[in-house]
Scaffold this motif. Structure first.
Motif, PDB file in Angstrom:
ATOM      1  N   GLU A  22      72.400  25.728  42.433  1.00  0.00           N
ATOM      2  CA  GLU A  22      72.869  27.011  41.887  1.00  0.00           C
ATOM      3  C   GLU A  22      72.958  26.977  40.355  1.00  0.00           C
ATOM      4  N   ASN A  23      73.248  25.797  39.800  1.00  0.00           N
ATOM      5  CA  ASN A  23      73.377  25.672  38.343  1.00  0.00           C
ATOM      6  C   ASN A  23      72.042  25.866  37.625  1.00  0.00           C
ATOM      7  N   ASP A  67      69.616  30.148  30.386  1.00  0.00           N
ATOM      8  CA  ASP A  67      70.388  29.683  29.240  1.00  0.00           C
ATOM      9  C   ASP A  67      69.636  30.054  27.964  1.00  0.00           C
ATOM     10  N   LYS A  98      70.434  29.784  36.763  1.00  0.00           N
ATOM     11  CA  LYS A  98      71.074  30.613  35.746  1.00  0.00           C
ATOM     12  C   LYS A  98      70.348  30.420  34.424  1.00  0.00           C
TER      13      LYS A  98
END
Length: 240
Positions: free
Chosen positions: A34-35, A40, A38
């Protein structure tokens, strides 16, 4: 005769039902994945249908189209995609019908048609690597990246640039099995074995049946994979 036909049909339908149930319940990605879904400051996350595009913010003209391993949820391969994008390599992770790459061996074509100006590599893990090779045999690519995979047939006569990464603790693509397939590769193939790595740690999913436990953690294996891919692409770029 009718009874025999009915029994045969019932058995076939039962096998199809079992296969479908099995195929739609793949090995699930670890929660850490899940990280990596995302965005950045260096990586954008886009969806092309159900395919996941890890897009660099540097206008890079190099990209990898990735075929996931068989019976593995494709999101398990988001960590290498994310880190390669952080290192200026666009990365598209293909979603496979029934979680099996041989149902979409031509999957890279739609991505290439959409982003035709990108220097493209195809890559894959295990069964996904075989699918990547099948695509590369019929289409123009810069190179092929194989993770715990090998050609299903002899391609030693083809002008393909290949990076083949294996792992010493792999219980599925064992050292012995891989050595028996080396004759299938083109002579200029780059081979690298990750000491202590295993089959499952080419992605982020649990240890699968038949695999051996790794003696390095998955983050070290991930770092090695990313670095070796970057070296291969950089070396290939310097030769062009």
């Amino acid at each position: 005769m009718k009874k025999a036909l009915l029994i045969s049909t019932s058995i076939i339908l039962a096998f199809i039902f079992i296969f479908l149930i099995w195929s739609i319940n793949p090995l699930k990605p670890l929660k850490e994945v899940e990280n990596y879904l995302k965005p950045d400051k260096n990586v954008e996350i886009e969806y092309i249908g159900k395919d996941i595009f890890f897009k660099t913010k540097t206008n890079s003209n190099i990209g990898i189209i990735f075929y996931p391993g068989g019976h593995v949820d494709y999101r398990a391969y988001t960590p290498p995609g994310f880190y390669l994008a952080k290192n200026n390599i666009n990365f598209v992770l293909l979603k496979m019908p029934l979680n099996l790459a041989f149902f979409r061996t031509n999957g890279a074509k739609s991505i290439i048609d959409k982003y035709g100006n990108i220097k493209r590599y195809v890559a894959g893990h295990s069964l996904g690597g075989i699918a990547a090779i099948e695509f590369a045999k019929k289409n123009n690519v810069e190179g092929v990246i194989l993770l715990a995979s090998y050609p299903s047939k002899d391609i030693s006569n083809l002008d393909l640039k290949i990076l083949a990464i294996t792992a010493s603790k792999d219980g599925l693509v064992t050292r012995e099995k891989f050595k028996s397939k080396i004759k299938f590769f083109p002579k200029n193939t780059v081979f690298y074995e990750i000491d202590g790595g295993n089959h499952s740690q080419f992605g982020f999913y649990p240890l699968q049946k038949g695999n051996n436990k790794a003696t390095i953690d998955r983050y070290k294996q991930l770092s090695t994979i990313v670095n070796k891919i970057l070296e291969f692409i950089n070396e290939n770029s310097s030769l062009n």
